[in-house]
Design an enzyme around this catalytic site. Structure first.
Site, PDB file in Angstrom:
ATOM      1  N   ASP A  85       0.826  -1.213   0.000  1.00 39.36           N
ATOM      2  CA  ASP A  85       0.000   0.000   0.000  1.00 39.36           C
ATOM      3  C   ASP A  85       0.859   1.261   0.000  1.00 39.36           C
ATOM      4  O   ASP A  85       1.493   1.590   0.998  1.00 39.36           O
ATOM      5  CB  ASP A  85      -0.922  -0.010   1.221  1.00 39.36           C
ATOM      6  CG  ASP A  85      -1.965   1.090   1.155  1.00 39.36           C
ATOM      7  OD1 ASP A  85      -2.107   1.714   0.078  1.00 39.36           O
ATOM      8  OD2 ASP A  85      -2.642   1.321   2.174  1.00 39.36           O
ATOM      9  N   ASP A 267      -1.882   5.387  -6.216  1.00 37.58           N
ATOM     10  CA  ASP A 267      -2.133   4.566  -5.031  1.00 37.58           C
ATOM     11  C   ASP A 267      -2.287   3.090  -5.398  1.00 37.58           C
ATOM     12  O   ASP A 267      -3.270   2.705  -6.027  1.00 37.58           O
ATOM     13  CB  ASP A 267      -3.410   5.081  -4.341  1.00 37.58           C
ATOM     14  CG  ASP A 267      -3.735   4.316  -3.068  1.00 37.58           C
ATOM     15  OD1 ASP A 267      -2.838   3.644  -2.525  1.00 37.58           O
ATOM     16  OD2 ASP A 267      -4.890   4.387  -2.619  1.00 37.58           O
TER      17      ASP A 267
END
Ligand SMILES: *[C@@H]1O[C@H](CO)[C@@H](O)[C@H](O)[C@H]1NC(C)=O
Ligand SMILES: *[C@@H]1O[C@H](CO)[C@@H](O)[C@H](O)[C@H]1NC(C)=O
Length: 397
Positions: A85, A267
Protein backbone atom coordinates in the site's frame (compact mmCIF):
# COMPACT_ATOMS: atom_id res chain seq x y z
CA UNK A 1 -15.20 -20.06 -0.31
CA UNK A 2 -12.14 -17.94 -0.31
CA UNK A 3 -9.26 -19.95 -1.55
CA UNK A 4 -5.99 -18.26 -1.97
CA UNK A 5 -2.99 -20.16 -3.11
CA UNK A 6 -0.10 -20.74 -0.80
CA UNK A 7 2.00 -17.75 0.12
CA UNK A 8 4.95 -17.23 -2.02
CA UNK A 9 7.98 -17.63 0.17
CA UNK A 10 10.54 -18.06 -2.51
CA UNK A 11 12.07 -14.77 -3.38
CA UNK A 12 13.46 -14.50 -6.83
CA UNK A 13 16.81 -12.90 -6.54
CA UNK A 14 18.44 -13.54 -9.82
CA UNK A 15 22.07 -12.65 -10.14
CA UNK A 16 21.42 -10.19 -12.93
CA UNK A 17 18.86 -8.25 -10.97
CA UNK A 18 20.09 -8.23 -7.46
CA UNK A 19 22.68 -6.03 -5.98
CA UNK A 20 23.08 -5.36 -2.32
CA UNK A 21 20.95 -2.29 -2.62
CA UNK A 22 18.31 -3.45 -5.04
CA UNK A 23 15.96 -6.24 -4.22
CA UNK A 24 13.05 -7.37 -6.33
CA UNK A 25 10.25 -9.34 -4.77
CA UNK A 26 7.47 -11.09 -6.66
CA UNK A 27 3.96 -10.06 -5.84
CA UNK A 28 0.85 -12.13 -5.76
CA UNK A 29 -2.37 -10.68 -6.96
CA UNK A 30 -5.35 -11.91 -5.04
CA UNK A 31 -8.57 -12.28 -6.88
CA UNK A 32 -11.67 -13.50 -5.21
CA UNK A 33 -14.40 -15.70 -6.47
CA UNK A 34 -18.08 -15.36 -5.79
CA UNK A 35 -19.15 -11.85 -5.00
CA UNK A 36 -16.17 -10.89 -2.91
CA UNK A 37 -15.43 -7.93 -5.09
CA UNK A 38 -18.92 -6.58 -4.77
CA UNK A 39 -18.81 -3.14 -3.32
CA UNK A 40 -15.21 -2.55 -4.27
CA UNK A 41 -16.02 0.65 -6.19
CA UNK A 42 -17.74 2.05 -3.15
CA UNK A 43 -14.79 0.97 -1.06
CA UNK A 44 -12.44 2.75 -3.47
CA UNK A 45 -14.48 5.93 -3.19
CA UNK A 46 -14.60 5.70 0.57
CA UNK A 47 -10.86 5.26 0.54
CA UNK A 48 -10.45 8.31 -1.70
CA UNK A 49 -12.69 10.41 0.46
CA UNK A 50 -10.81 9.26 3.49
CA UNK A 51 -7.38 9.91 2.00
CA UNK A 52 -8.47 13.45 1.23
CA UNK A 53 -9.17 14.10 4.84
CA UNK A 54 -7.57 11.74 7.25
CA UNK A 55 -10.21 12.28 9.84
CA UNK A 56 -13.20 10.93 7.92
CA UNK A 57 -14.10 7.40 8.87
CA UNK A 58 -15.29 5.21 6.05
CA UNK A 59 -17.89 2.51 6.40
CA UNK A 60 -17.54 0.32 3.33
CA UNK A 61 -17.63 -3.40 3.61
CA UNK A 62 -14.52 -4.28 1.79
CA UNK A 63 -14.22 -6.82 -0.94
CA UNK A 64 -11.49 -5.96 -3.34
CA UNK A 65 -8.61 -6.92 -5.55
CA UNK A 66 -5.23 -6.21 -4.05
CA UNK A 67 -1.56 -6.88 -4.54
CA UNK A 68 0.20 -8.60 -1.69
CA UNK A 69 3.73 -9.64 -0.90
CA UNK A 70 5.19 -12.08 1.59
CA UNK A 71 6.94 -10.46 4.54
CA UNK A 72 8.71 -12.25 7.39
CA UNK A 73 8.47 -10.93 10.93
CA UNK A 74 10.46 -12.18 13.92
CA UNK A 75 13.39 -14.54 14.17
CA UNK A 76 12.85 -17.23 13.10
CA UNK A 77 10.52 -15.40 10.76
CA UNK A 78 6.84 -16.08 10.39
CA UNK A 79 5.69 -15.10 6.91
CA UNK A 80 2.64 -12.93 6.34
CA UNK A 81 0.80 -12.03 3.16
CA UNK A 82 0.66 -8.25 3.27
CA UNK A 83 -1.09 -5.77 0.99
CA UNK A 84 1.39 -3.45 -0.73
CA UNK A 85 0.00 0.00 0.00
CA UNK A 86 1.54 3.26 -1.17
CA UNK A 87 -1.40 5.12 0.38
CA UNK A 88 -0.48 4.32 3.99
CA UNK A 89 2.74 3.98 5.93
CA UNK A 90 2.29 1.68 8.92
CA UNK A 91 3.20 -2.00 8.61
CA UNK A 92 1.14 -4.44 10.61
CA UNK A 93 0.19 -8.10 10.79
CA UNK A 94 -2.45 -10.21 12.49
CA UNK A 95 -5.65 -9.75 10.50
CA UNK A 96 -5.32 -13.25 9.09
CA UNK A 97 -2.40 -15.15 10.50
CA UNK A 98 -1.79 -14.06 14.08
CA UNK A 99 1.39 -12.29 15.11
CA UNK A 100 3.93 -14.86 16.29
CA UNK A 101 6.25 -13.23 18.81
CA UNK A 102 9.85 -14.36 19.03
CA UNK A 103 12.87 -13.21 21.03
CA UNK A 104 13.22 -10.26 18.63
CA UNK A 105 9.72 -8.94 19.36
CA UNK A 106 9.94 -5.98 21.72
CA UNK A 107 6.72 -4.34 22.92
CA UNK A 108 6.97 -0.55 22.82
CA UNK A 109 4.13 0.17 25.23
CA UNK A 110 2.27 2.08 22.50
CA UNK A 111 -1.15 1.39 21.10
CA UNK A 112 -1.46 1.77 17.36
CA UNK A 113 -4.61 2.59 15.50
CA UNK A 114 -5.10 3.23 11.79
CA UNK A 115 -8.30 3.86 9.86
CA UNK A 116 -8.17 3.20 6.14
CA UNK A 117 -10.56 4.17 3.38
CA UNK A 118 -11.82 0.64 3.75
CA UNK A 119 -11.46 -0.91 7.15
CA UNK A 120 -9.30 -0.21 10.18
CA UNK A 121 -7.06 -1.93 12.65
CA UNK A 122 -6.10 -1.24 16.22
CA UNK A 123 -3.63 -3.09 18.37
CA UNK A 124 -0.25 -2.70 19.97
CA UNK A 125 3.14 -1.74 18.60
CA UNK A 126 6.30 -3.84 18.66
CA UNK A 127 9.77 -3.42 17.31
CA UNK A 128 10.74 -6.53 15.44
CA UNK A 129 12.97 -7.96 12.73
CA UNK A 130 11.40 -7.82 9.28
CA UNK A 131 12.58 -10.00 6.42
CA UNK A 132 11.68 -8.66 2.99
CA UNK A 133 13.98 -11.06 1.15
CA UNK A 134 16.96 -13.23 1.83
CA UNK A 135 19.78 -10.88 2.92
CA UNK A 136 17.28 -8.05 3.16
CA UNK A 137 16.47 -7.98 6.83
CA UNK A 138 15.42 -4.85 8.71
CA UNK A 139 15.87 -4.80 12.46
CA UNK A 140 13.96 -2.73 14.99
CA UNK A 141 11.06 -2.10 12.62
CA UNK A 142 7.79 -0.86 14.06
CA UNK A 143 5.15 -3.55 13.54
CA UNK A 144 1.53 -3.32 14.53
CA UNK A 145 -0.08 -6.37 16.06
CA UNK A 146 -3.71 -6.06 14.96
CA UNK A 147 -6.03 -7.06 17.78
CA UNK A 148 -9.20 -5.54 16.34
CA UNK A 149 -9.79 -4.92 12.68
CA UNK A 150 -12.26 -5.04 9.85
CA UNK A 151 -12.14 -5.55 6.10
CA UNK A 152 -8.95 -7.51 5.75
CA UNK A 153 -10.33 -10.85 4.66
CA UNK A 154 -7.77 -13.01 2.97
CA UNK A 155 -4.72 -10.96 3.92
CA UNK A 156 -2.59 -10.76 7.06
CA UNK A 157 -2.06 -6.99 7.12
CA UNK A 158 -0.40 -4.18 5.20
CA UNK A 159 3.12 -3.18 4.29
CA UNK A 160 2.84 0.61 4.26
CA UNK A 161 5.14 2.23 1.73
CA UNK A 162 3.62 5.70 1.77
CA UNK A 163 5.37 8.82 3.13
CA UNK A 164 6.41 8.75 6.79
CA UNK A 165 4.27 11.81 7.59
CA UNK A 166 1.20 9.59 7.30
CA UNK A 167 2.32 7.70 10.42
CA UNK A 168 1.78 10.71 12.66
CA UNK A 169 -1.22 10.40 14.94
CA UNK A 170 -1.35 6.62 14.83
CA UNK A 171 0.35 5.88 18.18
CA UNK A 172 -0.99 6.43 21.62
CA UNK A 173 0.06 7.77 24.02
CA UNK A 174 2.93 9.03 21.83
CA UNK A 175 0.46 10.73 19.50
CA UNK A 176 2.94 13.03 17.74
CA UNK A 177 5.56 10.41 16.96
CA UNK A 178 6.67 9.76 13.43
CA UNK A 179 7.24 6.06 12.97
CA UNK A 180 10.10 5.16 10.63
CA UNK A 181 8.64 3.16 7.74
CA UNK A 182 10.05 0.04 6.15
CA UNK A 183 11.67 2.28 3.53
CA UNK A 184 13.12 4.65 6.17
CA UNK A 185 14.69 1.80 8.09
CA UNK A 186 15.94 0.04 4.98
CA UNK A 187 17.77 3.25 4.11
CA UNK A 188 19.02 3.95 7.63
CA UNK A 189 20.29 0.41 7.95
CA UNK A 190 22.09 0.61 4.60
CA UNK A 191 19.98 -2.05 2.97
CA UNK A 192 19.15 0.34 0.15
CA UNK A 193 21.05 3.34 -1.19
CA UNK A 194 18.03 5.36 -2.17
CA UNK A 195 14.48 5.42 -0.96
CA UNK A 196 13.00 4.25 -4.24
CA UNK A 197 10.25 1.71 -4.74
CA UNK A 198 9.67 0.19 -8.17
CA UNK A 199 6.28 -1.36 -8.78
CA UNK A 200 5.44 -3.72 -11.61
CA UNK A 201 1.85 -4.87 -11.86
CA UNK A 202 0.17 -6.66 -14.74
CA UNK A 203 -3.34 -7.74 -15.70
CA UNK A 204 -4.10 -11.01 -13.92
CA UNK A 205 -4.72 -14.04 -16.08
CA UNK A 206 -5.53 -16.44 -13.27
CA UNK A 207 -7.41 -16.50 -10.02
CA UNK A 208 -4.26 -16.04 -7.99
CA UNK A 209 -1.61 -14.74 -10.26
CA UNK A 210 1.92 -14.04 -9.12
CA UNK A 211 2.44 -11.52 -11.88
CA UNK A 212 3.86 -8.47 -10.13
CA UNK A 213 7.23 -7.42 -8.80
CA UNK A 214 8.11 -4.81 -6.22
CA UNK A 215 11.64 -3.46 -6.03
CA UNK A 216 12.92 -1.90 -2.82
CA UNK A 217 15.70 0.60 -3.32
CA UNK A 218 15.51 1.14 -7.05
CA UNK A 219 14.00 0.20 -10.34
CA UNK A 220 14.26 -2.97 -12.33
CA UNK A 221 15.18 -2.15 -15.92
CA UNK A 222 13.91 -5.49 -17.13
CA UNK A 223 10.38 -4.58 -16.18
CA UNK A 224 9.72 -1.57 -18.38
CA UNK A 225 10.28 -0.34 -21.90
CA UNK A 226 11.95 2.92 -22.92
CA UNK A 227 12.45 5.77 -20.50
CA UNK A 228 10.83 6.61 -17.20
CA UNK A 229 8.93 9.89 -17.10
CA UNK A 230 9.27 11.52 -13.70
CA UNK A 231 7.11 14.20 -12.14
CA UNK A 232 7.66 15.90 -8.79
CA UNK A 233 5.34 15.08 -5.94
CA UNK A 234 2.64 17.75 -6.17
CA UNK A 235 2.68 20.82 -3.95
CA UNK A 236 -1.11 20.80 -3.86
CA UNK A 237 -2.63 19.69 -0.57
CA UNK A 238 -3.99 17.25 0.42
CA UNK A 239 -2.58 15.15 -2.45
CA UNK A 240 0.90 16.35 -1.45
CA UNK A 241 0.77 14.25 1.73
CA UNK A 242 0.67 11.10 -0.40
CA UNK A 243 2.36 9.99 -3.58
CA UNK A 244 0.49 12.83 -5.22
CA UNK A 245 1.15 14.21 -8.70
CA UNK A 246 -0.21 16.77 -11.13
CA UNK A 247 -1.92 15.59 -14.27
CA UNK A 248 -1.73 18.53 -16.66
CA UNK A 249 -4.35 17.34 -19.11
CA UNK A 250 -6.65 14.40 -19.67
CA UNK A 251 -8.73 13.58 -22.71
CA UNK A 252 -11.09 10.90 -23.87
CA UNK A 253 -11.26 11.02 -27.66
CA UNK A 254 -12.08 14.64 -28.47
CA UNK A 255 -13.47 15.27 -24.98
CA UNK A 256 -11.50 17.14 -22.35
CA UNK A 257 -11.69 15.33 -19.02
CA UNK A 258 -9.12 17.31 -17.02
CA UNK A 259 -8.65 20.79 -18.51
CA UNK A 260 -5.72 22.09 -16.48
CA UNK A 261 -2.98 21.04 -14.07
CA UNK A 262 -4.76 19.11 -11.34
CA UNK A 263 -3.51 17.18 -8.33
CA UNK A 264 -4.42 13.66 -7.33
CA UNK A 265 -2.64 10.58 -6.05
CA UNK A 266 -1.04 7.40 -7.29
CA UNK A 267 -2.13 4.57 -5.03
CA UNK A 268 -1.44 0.84 -5.21
CA UNK A 269 -4.12 0.35 -2.53
CA UNK A 270 -6.97 1.58 -4.76
CA UNK A 271 -8.19 -0.89 -7.38
CA UNK A 272 -9.83 1.42 -9.91
CA UNK A 273 -9.00 4.68 -11.61
CA UNK A 274 -11.19 7.35 -9.99
CA UNK A 275 -12.01 10.79 -11.37
CA UNK A 276 -13.60 13.75 -9.59
CA UNK A 277 -17.34 13.61 -10.27
CA UNK A 278 -17.41 16.47 -12.79
CA UNK A 279 -14.48 14.92 -14.68
CA UNK A 280 -16.15 11.54 -14.57
CA UNK A 281 -19.40 12.98 -15.92
CA UNK A 282 -17.63 14.13 -19.09
CA UNK A 283 -16.24 10.63 -19.56
CA UNK A 284 -19.63 9.04 -18.92
CA UNK A 285 -21.43 11.38 -21.32
CA UNK A 286 -18.85 10.66 -24.01
CA UNK A 287 -19.74 6.96 -24.08
CA UNK A 288 -23.18 6.55 -25.65
CA UNK A 289 -25.62 4.89 -23.25
CA UNK A 290 -23.12 4.49 -20.42
CA UNK A 291 -24.40 4.85 -16.87
CA UNK A 292 -23.34 4.10 -13.32
CA UNK A 293 -24.95 0.99 -11.89
CA UNK A 294 -26.09 1.55 -8.30
CA UNK A 295 -25.70 -2.09 -7.30
CA UNK A 296 -22.06 -2.48 -8.17
CA UNK A 297 -21.06 1.18 -8.21
CA UNK A 298 -19.46 0.47 -11.55
CA UNK A 299 -19.93 2.16 -14.91
CA UNK A 300 -21.93 0.05 -17.36
CA UNK A 301 -21.05 0.37 -21.03
CA UNK A 302 -23.58 -0.83 -23.64
CA UNK A 303 -21.96 -3.47 -25.80
CA UNK A 304 -22.90 -1.38 -28.83
CA UNK A 305 -20.61 1.37 -27.51
CA UNK A 306 -17.56 -0.76 -26.85
CA UNK A 307 -16.24 -0.80 -30.40
CA UNK A 308 -16.33 2.99 -30.52
CA UNK A 309 -14.45 3.54 -27.29
CA UNK A 310 -11.47 5.87 -27.32
CA UNK A 311 -8.28 5.87 -25.28
CA UNK A 312 -8.42 7.70 -21.96
CA UNK A 313 -5.26 9.79 -21.90
CA UNK A 314 -3.44 11.34 -18.96
CA UNK A 315 -0.66 13.81 -19.56
CA UNK A 316 1.93 13.40 -16.85
CA UNK A 317 5.31 15.11 -16.94
CA UNK A 318 4.80 16.12 -20.55
CA UNK A 319 4.11 12.57 -21.70
CA UNK A 320 0.84 10.91 -22.56
CA UNK A 321 -0.16 7.79 -20.66
CA UNK A 322 -3.18 6.14 -22.22
CA UNK A 323 -5.61 3.59 -20.99
CA UNK A 324 -6.78 1.85 -24.12
CA UNK A 325 -10.22 0.26 -24.44
CA UNK A 326 -9.15 -2.98 -22.81
CA UNK A 327 -7.67 -1.06 -19.90
CA UNK A 328 -10.99 0.70 -19.32
CA UNK A 329 -13.09 -2.47 -19.27
CA UNK A 330 -13.57 -5.26 -16.75
CA UNK A 331 -13.15 -8.59 -18.54
CA UNK A 332 -16.59 -10.21 -18.81
CA UNK A 333 -15.39 -13.36 -17.08
CA UNK A 334 -14.68 -11.30 -13.94
CA UNK A 335 -18.24 -9.98 -13.66
CA UNK A 336 -19.25 -12.42 -10.94
CA UNK A 337 -16.19 -11.52 -8.94
CA UNK A 338 -17.05 -7.81 -9.12
CA UNK A 339 -20.63 -8.51 -8.06
CA UNK A 340 -21.93 -7.85 -11.54
CA UNK A 341 -24.34 -9.67 -13.83
CA UNK A 342 -23.42 -12.02 -16.63
CA UNK A 343 -23.05 -10.46 -20.02
CA UNK A 344 -22.96 -6.84 -18.80
CA UNK A 345 -19.91 -4.82 -19.75
CA UNK A 346 -18.59 -2.96 -16.72
CA UNK A 347 -15.79 -0.41 -16.71
CA UNK A 348 -12.74 0.32 -14.57
CA UNK A 349 -13.04 4.10 -14.41
CA UNK A 350 -15.15 5.36 -11.55
CA UNK A 351 -16.22 8.53 -9.80
CA UNK A 352 -14.45 9.87 -6.73
CA UNK A 353 -17.53 11.04 -4.84
CA UNK A 354 -16.62 14.73 -4.85
CA UNK A 355 -16.16 17.41 -7.50
CA UNK A 356 -12.80 18.69 -8.66
CA UNK A 357 -11.02 21.63 -7.12
CA UNK A 358 -10.23 20.03 -3.80
CA UNK A 359 -6.55 19.26 -4.32
CA UNK A 360 -7.29 15.56 -4.63
CA UNK A 361 -9.15 15.13 -7.87
CA UNK A 362 -8.19 11.68 -9.12
CA UNK A 363 -6.76 8.41 -7.93
CA UNK A 364 -4.51 6.52 -10.28
CA UNK A 365 -4.96 3.04 -8.90
CA UNK A 366 -3.85 -0.48 -9.48
CA UNK A 367 -5.62 -0.87 -12.85
CA UNK A 368 -3.52 1.95 -14.33
CA UNK A 369 -0.38 0.43 -12.84
CA UNK A 370 -1.20 -2.88 -14.49
CA UNK A 371 -0.37 -1.00 -17.71
CA UNK A 372 2.58 1.12 -16.59
CA UNK A 373 5.63 0.57 -14.44
CA UNK A 374 5.51 2.93 -11.45
CA UNK A 375 8.36 4.40 -9.44
CA UNK A 376 7.84 5.92 -6.01
CA UNK A 377 11.01 7.92 -5.53
CA UNK A 378 11.43 9.31 -2.03
CA UNK A 379 15.04 10.22 -2.78
CA UNK A 380 14.10 12.85 -5.33
CA UNK A 381 10.51 13.24 -4.12
CA UNK A 382 8.95 12.27 -7.41
CA UNK A 383 6.84 9.63 -9.10
CA UNK A 384 7.73 7.97 -12.38
CA UNK A 385 5.90 5.96 -15.01
CA UNK A 386 7.14 3.91 -17.92
CA UNK A 387 5.64 1.74 -20.64
CA UNK A 388 5.63 -2.02 -20.22
CA UNK A 389 4.75 -4.99 -22.35
CA UNK A 390 1.22 -4.62 -20.97
CA UNK A 391 0.75 -0.98 -21.98
CA UNK A 392 -0.93 -1.86 -25.25
CA UNK A 393 -3.49 -4.59 -25.20
CA UNK A 394 -6.38 -5.71 -27.28
CA UNK A 395 -9.94 -6.14 -26.16
CA UNK A 396 -11.48 -9.52 -26.81
CA UNK A 397 -14.96 -9.89 -25.38
C1 LIG B 1 14.33 1.43 17.42
O1 LIG B 1 13.58 2.39 16.69
C2 LIG B 1 13.02 3.44 17.46
C3 LIG B 1 12.22 4.33 16.53
O2 LIG B 1 11.31 3.59 15.80
C4 LIG B 1 14.12 4.21 18.18
O3 LIG B 1 13.53 5.15 19.02
C5 LIG B 1 14.98 3.25 19.00
O4 LIG B 1 16.08 3.95 19.53
C6 LIG B 1 15.49 2.11 18.12
N1 LIG B 1 16.20 1.15 18.92
C7 LIG B 1 17.36 0.62 18.54
C8 LIG B 1 17.97 -0.39 19.46
O5 LIG B 1 17.92 0.95 17.50
C1 LIG C 1 0.90 21.38 -9.71
O1 LIG C 1 -0.25 22.11 -10.08
C2 LIG C 1 -0.53 23.22 -9.24
C3 LIG C 1 -1.80 23.86 -9.74
O2 LIG C 1 -2.85 22.94 -9.74
C4 LIG C 1 0.63 24.19 -9.25
O3 LIG C 1 0.41 25.21 -8.28
C5 LIG C 1 1.93 23.46 -8.91
O4 LIG C 1 3.02 24.35 -9.05
C6 LIG C 1 2.10 22.29 -9.86
N1 LIG C 1 3.38 21.59 -9.67
C7 LIG C 1 3.70 20.97 -8.54
C8 LIG C 1 5.00 20.28 -8.53
O5 LIG C 1 2.98 20.94 -7.56
Amino acid sequence: MRSFSALLFAVLLTASRSTLSLVSIPLTKLERTGSYLQGAPHADRARASFLKSRTTTPTSNLAYVQYTTSVGVGSPATYYNLVVDTGSSITFVGTGKKYVRTSTSIPTGQDVNVTYGSGFFSGVEYYDTVTLAADFVITNQSIGDALQYSDFEGVDGIIGVGPVALTQGTLSPDINALIPTIMDNALNQDLIKKQILGVSFAPATAYNDTNGVITYGGIDHALYIGKITHVPVTETSPASAYWGINVTDSTYGTHTIIPQSTAGIVDTGTTQVLLADDFFQVYLDAIPGAYTDDNTGLIVIPSSSVAGMQPLNFKIGGHEFSMDTAAQLIPLDQNTAWGGQDGVQYGIVGYLGTDSGEGFDFVIGQKFMEKYYAVFDGHDNRVGFAYTEHTFSTYSP
